[in-house]
Design a protein around this motif. Structure first.
Motif, PDB file in Angstrom:
ATOM      1  N   HIS A  81      -3.293  11.807 -16.302  1.00 33.77           N
ATOM      2  CA  HIS A  81      -3.903  12.959 -15.639  1.00 33.77           C
ATOM      3  C   HIS A  81      -2.991  13.678 -14.647  1.00 33.77           C
ATOM      4  O   HIS A  81      -3.172  14.871 -14.382  1.00 33.77           O
ATOM      5  CB  HIS A  81      -5.178  12.520 -14.917  1.00 33.77           C
ATOM      6  N   GLU A  82      -2.018  12.955 -14.066  1.00 34.75           N
ATOM      7  CA  GLU A  82      -1.174  13.580 -13.046  1.00 34.75           C
ATOM      8  C   GLU A  82       0.308  13.513 -13.372  1.00 34.75           C
ATOM      9  O   GLU A  82       1.126  14.081 -12.655  1.00 34.75           O
ATOM     10  CB  GLU A  82      -1.446  12.937 -11.681  1.00 34.75           C
ATOM     11  N   GLY A  83       0.654  12.815 -14.438  1.00 32.43           N
ATOM     12  CA  GLY A  83       2.045  12.762 -14.878  1.00 32.43           C
ATOM     13  C   GLY A  83       2.992  12.103 -13.886  1.00 32.43           C
ATOM     14  O   GLY A  83       4.137  12.509 -13.744  1.00 32.43           O
ATOM     15  N   ARG A  84       2.515  11.087 -13.194  1.00 33.11           N
ATOM     16  CA  ARG A  84       3.375  10.390 -12.235  1.00 33.11           C
ATOM     17  C   ARG A  84       3.089   8.903 -12.240  1.00 33.11           C
ATOM     18  O   ARG A  84       2.102   8.441 -12.826  1.00 33.11           O
ATOM     19  CB  ARG A  84       3.185  10.947 -10.822  1.00 33.11           C
ATOM     20  N   GLU A  85       3.942   8.147 -11.581  1.00 34.25           N
ATOM     21  CA  GLU A  85       3.764   6.704 -11.504  1.00 34.25           C
ATOM     22  C   GLU A  85       2.958   6.310 -10.263  1.00 34.25           C
ATOM     23  O   GLU A  85       2.926   7.036  -9.274  1.00 34.25           O
ATOM     24  CB  GLU A  85       5.128   6.006 -11.464  1.00 34.25           C
ATOM     25  N   LEU A  86       2.350   5.170 -10.370  1.00 36.90           N
ATOM     26  CA  LEU A  86       1.610   4.607  -9.238  1.00 36.90           C
ATOM     27  C   LEU A  86       2.596   4.188  -8.151  1.00 36.90           C
ATOM     28  O   LEU A  86       3.671   3.670  -8.447  1.00 36.90           O
ATOM     29  CB  LEU A  86       0.815   3.390  -9.711  1.00 36.90           C
ATOM     30  N   THR A  87       2.245   4.413  -6.891  1.00 37.56           N
ATOM     31  CA  THR A  87       3.091   3.981  -5.781  1.00 37.56           C
ATOM     32  C   THR A  87       2.309   3.025  -4.876  1.00 37.56           C
ATOM     33  O   THR A  87       1.080   2.954  -4.938  1.00 37.56           O
ATOM     34  CB  THR A  87       3.573   5.170  -4.933  1.00 37.56           C
ATOM     35  N   THR A  88       3.029   2.336  -4.021  1.00 31.17           N
ATOM     36  CA  THR A  88       2.376   1.401  -3.094  1.00 31.17           C
ATOM     37  C   THR A  88       1.543   2.127  -2.047  1.00 31.17           C
ATOM     38  O   THR A  88       0.693   1.515  -1.404  1.00 31.17           O
ATOM     39  CB  THR A  88       3.416   0.518  -2.390  1.00 31.17           C
ATOM     40  N   GLU A  89       1.776   3.433  -1.872  1.00 30.58           N
ATOM     41  CA  GLU A  89       1.007   4.212  -0.903  1.00 30.58           C
ATOM     42  C   GLU A  89      -0.315   4.714  -1.471  1.00 30.58           C
ATOM     43  O   GLU A  89      -1.138   5.249  -0.730  1.00 30.58           O
ATOM     44  CB  GLU A  89       1.829   5.409  -0.411  1.00 30.58           C
ATOM     45  N   ASP A  90      -0.515   4.541  -2.756  1.00 33.44           N
ATOM     46  CA  ASP A  90      -1.770   4.982  -3.369  1.00 33.44           C
ATOM     47  C   ASP A  90      -2.911   4.062  -2.947  1.00 33.44           C
ATOM     48  O   ASP A  90      -2.742   2.836  -2.845  1.00 33.44           O
ATOM     49  CB  ASP A  90      -1.659   4.972  -4.895  1.00 33.44           C
ATOM     50  N   TYR A  91      -4.069   4.669  -2.734  1.00 30.34           N
ATOM     51  CA  TYR A  91      -5.260   3.877  -2.460  1.00 30.34           C
ATOM     52  C   TYR A  91      -5.647   3.131  -3.732  1.00 30.34           C
ATOM     53  O   TYR A  91      -5.523   3.652  -4.851  1.00 30.34           O
ATOM     54  CB  TYR A  91      -6.420   4.762  -2.020  1.00 30.34           C
ATOM     55  N   ILE A  92      -6.122   1.919  -3.571  1.00 30.83           N
ATOM     56  CA  ILE A  92      -6.547   1.142  -4.729  1.00 30.83           C
ATOM     57  C   ILE A  92      -7.748   1.796  -5.399  1.00 30.83           C
ATOM     58  O   ILE A  92      -7.829   1.892  -6.624  1.00 30.83           O
ATOM     59  CB  ILE A  92      -6.877  -0.309  -4.307  1.00 30.83           C
ATOM     60  N   PHE A  93      -8.680   2.285  -4.580  1.00 28.06           N
ATOM     61  CA  PHE A  93      -9.849   2.987  -5.092  1.00 28.06           C
ATOM     62  C   PHE A  93      -9.726   4.444  -4.634  1.00 28.06           C
ATOM     63  O   PHE A  93     -10.164   4.806  -3.549  1.00 28.06           O
ATOM     64  CB  PHE A  93     -11.133   2.324  -4.597  1.00 28.06           C
ATOM     65  N   ARG A  94      -9.119   5.239  -5.498  1.00 26.82           N
ATOM     66  CA  ARG A  94      -8.639   6.573  -5.130  1.00 26.82           C
ATOM     67  C   ARG A  94      -9.442   7.670  -5.826  1.00 26.82           C
ATOM     68  O   ARG A  94      -9.852   7.529  -6.969  1.00 26.82           O
ATOM     69  CB  ARG A  94      -7.169   6.667  -5.529  1.00 26.82           C
TER      70      ARG A  94
END
Length: 247
Positions: A144-157
C-alpha cells in the motif's frame, strides 16, 4: 442582595463545567460496603477466548493476546513501536500511552508515573506470533505504501498515517468478537488486564512482581484491586501446607 447570590449559585450548578467528568468506581471498603467484583475471565473462558482470537485477523489476535499475556493497558498496547520489542530478551518496553477523546486528535504521551515506564516479558509462542504479525505488516506497507517497515513504526498503526490506532477501535472489535463466539458480554478489553493479573497471582507471583508488571505506582494499589485473588491464593497455599503435614 441575597436573591442575586442565590441566582448566581443556581446558575453555576446548571452550568457546572465538570458535568462531563468521569465518576471513578470506588474499589475499597468503607462504611461496611464491599468492593465491587472485577470482570475477570475464568480459566475456561480464557481458553475459549484465546481459541476465538485464533480465528480472527492476525492484528486483532496479536493485540488482545499481548494484553492477556502481559497485563498492559489498552492505550499502552496501542502506543507500542517495533523498536520497543526485543526478541533476543523476549521483552517489551512500555513507555507510551495513547489517549483519544471524541472530537479531538490522538494524543501519544508518556506514562503518568515512573512505574508506568517498564518492561514486560513474553513467551516463545508470543514471539512467534509477533514475528508473523511483523511480516504481515511488512507486506501491507510494501503493497500500500511501497516502503519497508521500520523500528519507528507503531505496531498497531493507522493505514497511511504515522499514527497509532485508537484504543476505542479495539474496544469495539472486542465486543464483536465476544458476540460472534458466544462469550460473556460483560467482559471488556480492560478485563483482559485483570485476567492477566489473576493468572499471575494464581501462578504464585508475589504482589511486588504483579505490581511491577502492571505498572502500578504503589504495591498497595495492587493489593487493593486484587485482594480477592490474593486471598484465594493464600487459602490454596494454606490448604496445601496443611495437607502435607496431615492437619
Amino acid at each position: 442582595m441575597i436573591a442575586n447570590w442565590v441566582q448566581r449559585y443556581v446558575a453555576f450548578l446548571l452550568q457546572n463545567p465538570a458535568w462531563r467528568t468521569y465518576k471513578y468506581r470506588r474499589t475499597y471498603k468503607y462504611a461496611g460496603k464491599k468492593k465491587k467484583k472485577r470482570n475477570i475471565a475464568d480459566e475456561e473462558t480464557t481458553r475459549k477466548l484465546i481459541a476465538a482470537l485464533e480465528e480472527e485477523s492476525i492484528k486483532h489476535e496479536t493485540y488482545f493476546k499481548l494484553i492477556i499475556a502481559t497485563g498492559m493497558r489498552r492505550g499502552e498496547c496501542c502506543g507500542l513501536k517495533w523498536k520497543d520489542v526485543d526478541f533476543s530478551e523476549k521483552s517489551i518496553h512500555i513507555c507510551r500511552n495513547v489517549v483519544k477523546v471524541t472530537g479531538e486528535n490522538i494524543i501519544v504521551k508518556e506514562p503518568k508515573t515512573a512505574a508506568g515506564d517498564r518492561y514486560v516479558y513474553f513467551s516463545l509462542e508470543m514471539a512467534s506470533l509477533l514475528k508473523e504479525y511483523r511480516s504481515f505488516c511488512q507486506g501491507e506497507l510494501e503493497l500500500h505504501e511501497g516502503r519497508e517497515l521500520t523500528t519507528e513504526d507503531y505496531i498497531f498503526r493507522r493505514h497511511g498515517e504515522n499514527l497509532p490506532m485508537t484504543p476505542s477501535t479495539f474496544t469495539w472489535r472486542f465486543k464483536l468478537i465476544l458476540k460472534k463466539h458466544d462469550l460473556p458480554l460483560d467482559l471488556n478489553v480492560h478485563s483482559l488486564r485483570h485476567t492477566a493479573a489473576s493468572l499471575m497471582i494464581s501462578g504464585g507471583a508475589d504482589v511486588a512482581t504483579v505490581s511491577g508488571i502492571l505498572g502500578h505506582a504503589q504495591v498497595s494499589t495492587t493489593l487493593d484491586i486484587y485482594t480477592h485473588a490474593f486471598d484465594e491464593k493464600k487459602r490454596e497455599v494454606s490448604a496445601e501446607m496443611q495437607g502435607r503435614v496431615g492437619v
